[in-house]
Design a protein around this motif. Structure first.
Motif, mmCIF file in Angstrom:
data_model
loop_
_atom_site.group_PDB
_atom_site.id
_atom_site.type_symbol
_atom_site.label_atom_id
_atom_site.label_comp_id
_atom_site.label_asym_id
_atom_site.label_seq_id
_atom_site.Cartn_x
_atom_site.Cartn_y
_atom_site.Cartn_z
ATOM 1 N N GLU A 166 0.819 -1.208 0.000
ATOM 2 C CA GLU A 166 0.000 0.000 0.000
ATOM 3 C C GLU A 166 0.856 1.264 0.000
ATOM 4 O O GLU A 166 0.596 2.210 -0.741
ATOM 5 C CB GLU A 166 -0.930 0.008 1.223
ATOM 6 N N HIS A 167 1.872 1.300 0.875
ATOM 7 C CA HIS A 167 2.758 2.462 0.938
ATOM 8 C C HIS A 167 4.094 2.102 0.311
ATOM 9 O O HIS A 167 4.722 1.121 0.700
ATOM 10 C CB HIS A 167 2.969 2.909 2.388
ATOM 11 N N ILE A 168 4.522 2.877 -0.659
ATOM 12 C CA ILE A 168 5.754 2.609 -1.389
ATOM 13 C C ILE A 168 6.721 3.754 -1.157
ATOM 14 O O ILE A 168 6.386 4.927 -1.375
ATOM 15 C CB ILE A 168 5.478 2.443 -2.896
ATOM 16 N N LYS A 169 7.919 3.416 -0.719
ATOM 17 C CA LYS A 169 8.940 4.426 -0.471
ATOM 18 C C LYS A 169 10.009 4.332 -1.550
ATOM 19 O O LYS A 169 10.567 3.261 -1.789
ATOM 20 C CB LYS A 169 9.558 4.239 0.909
ATOM 21 N N VAL A 170 10.278 5.465 -2.181
ATOM 22 C CA VAL A 170 11.115 5.519 -3.375
ATOM 23 C C VAL A 170 12.403 6.284 -3.096
ATOM 24 O O VAL A 170 12.399 7.303 -2.395
ATOM 25 C CB VAL A 170 10.350 6.193 -4.533
ATOM 26 N N GLY A 171 13.491 5.803 -3.672
ATOM 27 C CA GLY A 171 14.737 6.550 -3.727
ATOM 28 C C GLY A 171 15.073 6.851 -5.177
ATOM 29 O O GLY A 171 14.843 6.020 -6.053
ATOM 30 N N ILE A 172 15.590 8.036 -5.441
ATOM 31 C CA ILE A 172 15.913 8.440 -6.815
ATOM 32 C C ILE A 172 17.400 8.728 -6.908
ATOM 33 O O ILE A 172 17.948 9.510 -6.126
ATOM 34 C CB ILE A 172 15.117 9.684 -7.250
ATOM 35 N N ILE A 173 18.053 8.100 -7.888
ATOM 36 C CA ILE A 173 19.466 8.345 -8.165
ATOM 37 C C ILE A 173 19.549 9.279 -9.368
ATOM 38 O O ILE A 173 19.184 8.906 -10.481
ATOM 39 C CB ILE A 173 20.214 7.033 -8.457
ATOM 40 N N GLY A 174 19.991 10.489 -9.143
ATOM 41 C CA GLY A 174 20.134 11.456 -10.227
ATOM 42 C C GLY A 174 19.038 12.494 -10.239
ATOM 43 O O GLY A 174 17.852 12.149 -10.228
ATOM 44 N N MET A 175 19.436 13.769 -10.274
ATOM 45 C CA MET A 175 18.478 14.867 -10.324
ATOM 46 C C MET A 175 18.700 15.741 -11.546
ATOM 47 O O MET A 175 18.707 16.965 -11.478
ATOM 48 C CB MET A 175 18.583 15.714 -9.048
ATOM 49 N N GLY A 176 18.908 15.077 -12.695
ATOM 50 C CA GLY A 176 18.872 15.797 -13.958
ATOM 51 C C GLY A 176 17.419 16.047 -14.329
ATOM 52 O O GLY A 176 16.516 15.903 -13.506
ATOM 53 N N ARG A 177 17.157 16.359 -15.586
ATOM 54 C CA ARG A 177 15.788 16.746 -15.947
ATOM 55 C C ARG A 177 14.802 15.590 -15.805
ATOM 56 O O ARG A 177 13.643 15.814 -15.418
ATOM 57 C CB ARG A 177 15.736 17.325 -17.362
ATOM 58 N N ILE A 178 15.233 14.339 -16.061
ATOM 59 C CA ILE A 178 14.317 13.215 -15.912
ATOM 60 C C ILE A 178 14.089 12.897 -14.437
ATOM 61 O O ILE A 178 12.961 12.637 -14.003
ATOM 62 C CB ILE A 178 14.857 11.971 -16.652
ATOM 63 N N GLY A 179 15.160 12.924 -13.652
ATOM 64 C CA GLY A 179 15.006 12.701 -12.222
ATOM 65 C C GLY A 179 14.095 13.730 -11.592
ATOM 66 O O GLY A 179 13.252 13.405 -10.738
ATOM 67 N N ARG A 180 14.240 14.974 -12.004
ATOM 68 C CA ARG A 180 13.388 16.043 -11.467
ATOM 69 C C ARG A 180 11.928 15.847 -11.863
ATOM 70 O O ARG A 180 11.021 16.080 -11.051
ATOM 71 C CB ARG A 180 13.894 17.400 -11.959
ATOM 72 N N LEU A 181 11.729 15.422 -13.102
ATOM 73 C CA LEU A 181 10.360 15.178 -13.553
ATOM 74 C C LEU A 181 9.702 14.083 -12.728
ATOM 75 O O LEU A 181 8.568 14.231 -12.254
ATOM 76 C CB LEU A 181 10.363 14.787 -15.035
ATOM 77 N N HIS A 182 10.402 12.969 -12.528
ATOM 78 C CA HIS A 182 9.829 11.874 -11.747
ATOM 79 C C HIS A 182 9.619 12.281 -10.291
ATOM 80 O O HIS A 182 8.613 11.917 -9.677
ATOM 81 C CB HIS A 182 10.739 10.645 -11.817
#
Length: 336
Positions: free
Chosen positions: A2-18
């Motif tokens: 039910e609850h999903i915790k996400v980590g993001i590698i990279g904050m270029g334009r695609i990372g920022r969009l997601h």
């Protein structure tokens, strides 16, 4: 889940969009960590309230509360991050490509299977409403037996030379989306490739050993053929069109415009200009892509695009490069 915790590698334009989409448009999803080497990227993530910001990926991967890892870093880093995430039991969402090297990408997919991990390779155009509708219509037999496919993909302008030096080239970086789309629409694998092209737009691109214009002919296992045209520069904006012809009809996707206003005068007619670039043209597809990914996790279904499908697009790209160099058709099977 039910609850999903996400980590993001990279904050270029695609990372920022997601990050923006996950933080503002999804219920029950939390972005709990972001890894980015620059302070600027971490500052961007902080604006969305991400609690854990770091320049060390292990801080994220070792966090047992992180269920899902989005890999949005430069292409050359993907393989290493995929393996490290898989070894830690994370569900993986990776922007294309899996790696710059086909052999290395195959090793990564084998490792995913060995670890019994889950990975989705992001080919967002499959989730665009227009392309998805055409694929569904073809699969239902609305145009009978597919005979030929034409895909046009032209960017409004080439990326920087620094980017292109690390991109893997036109076929691996740009046309790979069209190779994936061709098989997605046709519902058949490619068995032969004939590619031609050159540097017709910017001599600097030629100096780094790349091309900026190409035509690629694909022959499918079902006997149909496709022609894919790619260009790094169209002065009128982002150009993304498709036409598939069959024994019982034809389906066509045209470009959307900035507005739908159509003007008619005594001396002629005029429409608005094309959209600027892929972030505008495929805004909806990026959202739908993530929706389907999260939904598959929640309902324990197979992820929409697996590693083998990611490899298949790379296989066509490699065959295209050999064909370009040899100036002859090349069988794809040798690269699988």
């Amino acid at each position: 889940m039910e609850h999903i915790k996400v980590g993001i590698i990279g904050m270029g334009r695609i990372g920022r969009l997601h990050l923006k989409n996950l933080s503002t448009k999804f219920h029950g999803v939390e972005v709990g960590a972001v890894m980015n080497p620059s302070q600027r990227g971490r500052d961007y993530a902080a604006r969305y309230g991400v609690p854990n910001l770091s320049d060390n990926v292990d801080a994220m991967l070792d966090d047992p509360s992180i269920d899902v890892v989005l890999i949005c870093s430069p292409s050359a880093s993907h393989a290493d991050y995929i393996i490290r995430a898989a070894e830690r039991g994370k569900i993986i969402f990776c922007e294309k490509p899996i790696d710059m090297s086909l052999d290395r990408a195959k090793e990564v997919v084998a490792k995913i299977k060995e670890e019994n991990a889950q990975m989705m390779v992001a080919f967002n155009r499959r989730f665009d409403p227009d392309f998805a509708k055409v694929q569904q219509a073809v699969s239902r037999g609305e145009i009978g037996t597919p005979l030929s496919l034409h895909i046009i993909s032209r960017d409004p302008g080439p990326p920087s030379i620094d980017y292109l030096k690390e991109s893997g080239g036109l076929f691996r970086d740009m046309a790979i989306h069209d190779f994936d789309m061709a098989q997605f629409i046709m519902g058949s694998k490619v068995n032969e490739v004939f590619a031609t092209g050159g540097c017709l737009i910017d001599p600097e691109i030629g100096k780094i050993g790349d091309i900026d214009s190409s035509m690629v002919m694909l022959r499918f296992e079902n006997g149909a053929i496709a022609v894919i045209e790619d260009s790094r520069k169209a002065v009128y904006g982002y150009d993304q069109r498709l036409e598939i012809f069959g024994t019982e009809g034809m389906l066509q996707i045209r470009n959307p415009y900035k507005t739908n206003v159509y003007r008619a005068y005594e001396k002629g007619t005029r429409s608005d200009v094309n959209l600027n670039f892929f972030m505008d043209r495929y805004e909806v597809s990026y959202m739908k892509e993530m929706e389907d990914f999260i939904d598959a996790i929640r309902h324990q279904r197979p992820l929409p695009i697996d590693g083998d499908q990611g490899i298949e697009a790379m296989v066509i790209a490699e065959a295209a490069y050999e064909s370009l160099k040899a100036n002859r058709p090349v069988k794809v099977e040798k690269f699988r």
